[in-house]
Design a protein around this motif. Structure first.
Motif, PDB file in Angstrom:
ATOM      1  N   THR A  22       1.818  10.988   0.541  1.00  0.00           N
ATOM      2  CA  THR A  22       0.399  10.673   0.377  1.00  0.00           C
ATOM      3  C   THR A  22      -0.110  10.981  -1.022  1.00  0.00           C
ATOM      4  N   ALA A  26      -1.384   8.508  -4.088  1.00  0.00           N
ATOM      5  CA  ALA A  26      -2.830   8.500  -4.310  1.00  0.00           C
ATOM      6  C   ALA A  26      -3.196   8.382  -5.782  1.00  0.00           C
ATOM      7  N   TYR A 362       3.523   0.016  -1.345  1.00  0.00           N
ATOM      8  CA  TYR A 362       2.266   0.739  -1.181  1.00  0.00           C
ATOM      9  C   TYR A 362       1.133  -0.269  -1.128  1.00  0.00           C
ATOM     10  N   ASN A 396       1.607   3.903   2.756  1.00  0.00           N
ATOM     11  CA  ASN A 396       2.941   3.954   2.176  1.00  0.00           C
ATOM     12  C   ASN A 396       3.855   3.102   3.035  1.00  0.00           C
ATOM     13  N   LYS A 417       1.479   7.971   7.427  1.00  0.00           N
ATOM     14  CA  LYS A 417       0.143   7.412   7.604  1.00  0.00           C
ATOM     15  C   LYS A 417      -0.790   8.426   8.244  1.00  0.00           C
ATOM     16  N   THR A 420      -1.878  10.784   5.618  1.00  0.00           N
ATOM     17  CA  THR A 420      -2.843  10.115   4.733  1.00  0.00           C
ATOM     18  C   THR A 420      -4.236  10.117   5.353  1.00  0.00           C
TER      19      THR A 420
END
Length: 545
Positions: A22, A26, A362, A396, A417, A420
């Motif tokens: 994550t 980012a 991504y 991702n 996920k 995230t």
């Protein structure tokens, strides 16, 4: 003690699936306030006012307000305050920020069709990040050890055992499947430090302090291709196809001072460990942007605008080169039992390392924007805008294979996920700006741009996620960044067909740095306040024809 440098963390057991975690991904979310000096000087609040080439990357309909062809070129200077040079990166850096053109074709007295191209640097990664603090009841190698007690990836851990080459690996319950939770940092800790060569058992060592430095370099370059126009000077529309080019490089050094305890829990200095890590991310992405602007009242210059951006679909390559230096020794034995220091060295190796390169996908979240603007005569323009996006909706992606045309086939990394969604959140951007012309040849501009945080302050870069993204991690640190504030101003001069514009931007973002996640109660993991303060000066040269 052996002295060895090992390459390729997988070591004969390369996993075909690859993704990223994550916090590493980012870095690609959002964008800087950058572009032409006029756009920056007004805080980016030009999405309804239009007629500036930088609106091509926000509201494409802004290009539809051009009535003449134009070209522009922008250079910048950026200074990071309260930073010291690290890895050859200073706090003052030049930047080439924008170049583009718009060709305007009149199809009726009040209607135009325009085409344009613009390059601009949507991310300038140049930044020095430093932190230092005390630690208690924890260490990075302690995290590796604690995960080994959880036995399998389903519980966020692994079983530490040896492979056929005698190297320690983290297995998912048994020695048949390597655990996704066993990352490259774990590999170095397990083989270099926490394994005792005398009995082949594993022991962790607490630390009482750490230091950290990282130099970020690189950029995300946006190449935008626009088709736009207007109808009867009342309705403006635009479509932009964007291609992003990613070049990121980060080099960090992380050091811990270790301690050992006697039978009375008295701590003794026990040397140190140092980790060096270089991470590169390169690749491309593509997105689509569409928008419109409308003047609801024919007799009024007031207008409103709206736009939508699809996700950026990235296909990326990430690579690292990491090393660990072991300068640890048994301070208790050395000082109390008077055993020679050479018999008190901790760990198995003096140094170790890992290298890896992998492809991943991504997908950034959708973006939505609303704006409004108006002019008062020919001397004053005022604009405001709002944008919404949800960082927690980013994905991702695991590359499962490639089609006939070498396009990646990807699937969502479901476990990452969840991390995230827990660590990132929705983001709102507010923009307001004004331009005043005391005389037609001179413009004075002011702006304010406010970006809410995309990070949950309780978010965690979780090294126990059962995901390929966790397995390929070579560092454990992360920052939860707070809101960003940007104050801008500028001035512009018109000389014939030439425009010369200058802008200044002051931006500040505070955050909380974590060297690694907390893994047991009662720990002080040395969370440290950090700040990214930037001063940017920008020059744009434009020509209308």
């Amino acid at each position: 003690m052996k002295k060895i440098l090992l390459a390729a963390i997988a070591m004969g057991m390369i996993m075909p699936a690859a993704a990223q975690d994550t916090y590493e991904s980012a870095r690609l979310l959002g964008s800087d306030l950058n572009g032409t000096a006029r756009y920056v000087g007004m805080g980016g609040a030009m999405d309804a006012l239009g007629a500036d080439i930088s609106t091509m990357s926000t509201n494409p309909a802004g290009i539809g307000l051009f009535r003449h062809s134009t070209a522009s070129l922008s250079f910048g200077f950026q200074a990071q305050t309260d930073a010291k040079e690290f890895d050859g990166l200073g706090k003052n850096n030049m930047s080439f920020d924008q170049i583009g053109f718009v060709y305007s074709a009149k199809i009726s007295p009040l209607s135009f069709v325009n085409v344009g191209f613009n390059y601009h640097k949507s991310h300038n990664f140049d930044q020095i990040l430093s932190a230092a603090n005390s630690l208690s009841n924890c260490s990075q190698n302690g995290l590796t050890y604690a995960k080994g007690l959880r036995e399998d990836a389903r519980h966020g851990g692994y079983t530490l055992d040896y492979n056929k080459d005698g190297d320690v690996m983290g297995w998912d319950g048994d020695a048949d499947y390597r655990a996704y939770t066993f990352n490259q940092a774990d590999y170095m800790n397990a083989n270099v430090l926490i394994r005792d060569p005398k009995d082949n058992n594993f022991y962790y060592y607490d630390a009482n302090a750490y230091t950290f430095d990282r130099a970020h370099r690189g950029w995300v370059a946006d190449y935008d291709f626009n088709l736009s126009g207007n109808y009867n000077d009342r309705f403006y529309w635009g479509l932009t196809v964007g291609i992003k080019d990613v070049h990121y490089k980060g080099y960090s050094e992380y050091g811990e001072t270790l301690v050992v305890y006697d039978a009375n829990d008295k701590a003794y200095p026990s040397g140190s460990v140092v980790y060096g890590d270089e991470r590169k991310i390169t690749g491309t992405g593509v997105d689509l942007k569409a928008g419109f602007i409308v003047r609801p009242m024919e007799e009024s210059p007031f207008r409103v605008g709206a736009y939508v951006h699809t996700p950026t679909w990235f296909q990326l390559t990430s690579s690292n080169s990491s090393a660990m230096l072991n300068n640890a020794y048994d301070g208790y034995k050395n000082q109390v039992l008077l055993i020679e220091k050479k018999d008190c060295l901790l760990g198995s190796w003096d140094e170790g390392g890992s290298q890896e390169s992998y492809d991943f996908g991504y997908h950034t979240p959708w973006r939505f924007g609303l704006s409004m603007g108006t002019t008062v005569g020919t001397s004053l323009a005022i604009g405001a805008g709002y944008e919404f996006t949800d960082y927690g909706a980013s994905q991702n992606r695991i590359i499962d294979g490639y089609d006939y045309y070498d396009n990646a086939k990807t699937s969502k990394d479901e476990n990452m996920k969840l991390n995230t969604e827990q660590s990132l959140r929705s983001v709102s951007t507010f923009k307001i700006g004004a331009e005043f012309k005391p005389v037609p040849e001179v413009a004075i501009r002011f702006g304010y741009n406010y970006l809410t945080s995309g990070y949950n302050m309780n978010g965690v870069r979780d090294m126990g996620v059962n995901s390929p993204g966790a397995m390929y991690a070579s560092t454990t640190d992360y920052v939860n960044w707070k809101d960003t504030q940007r104050l801008t101003c500028g001035v512009g001069f018109k000389v014939g067909n030439m425009n010369i514009d200058l802008a200044y931007q002051l931006s500040k973002t505070d955050g909380e740095f974590h060297p690694f996640q907390s893994y047991e109660a009662g720990q002080n993991t040395g969370v440290t306040k950090v700040s990214n303060k930037r001063n940017q000066a920008l020059l744009t040269l434009g020509y209308t024809f």
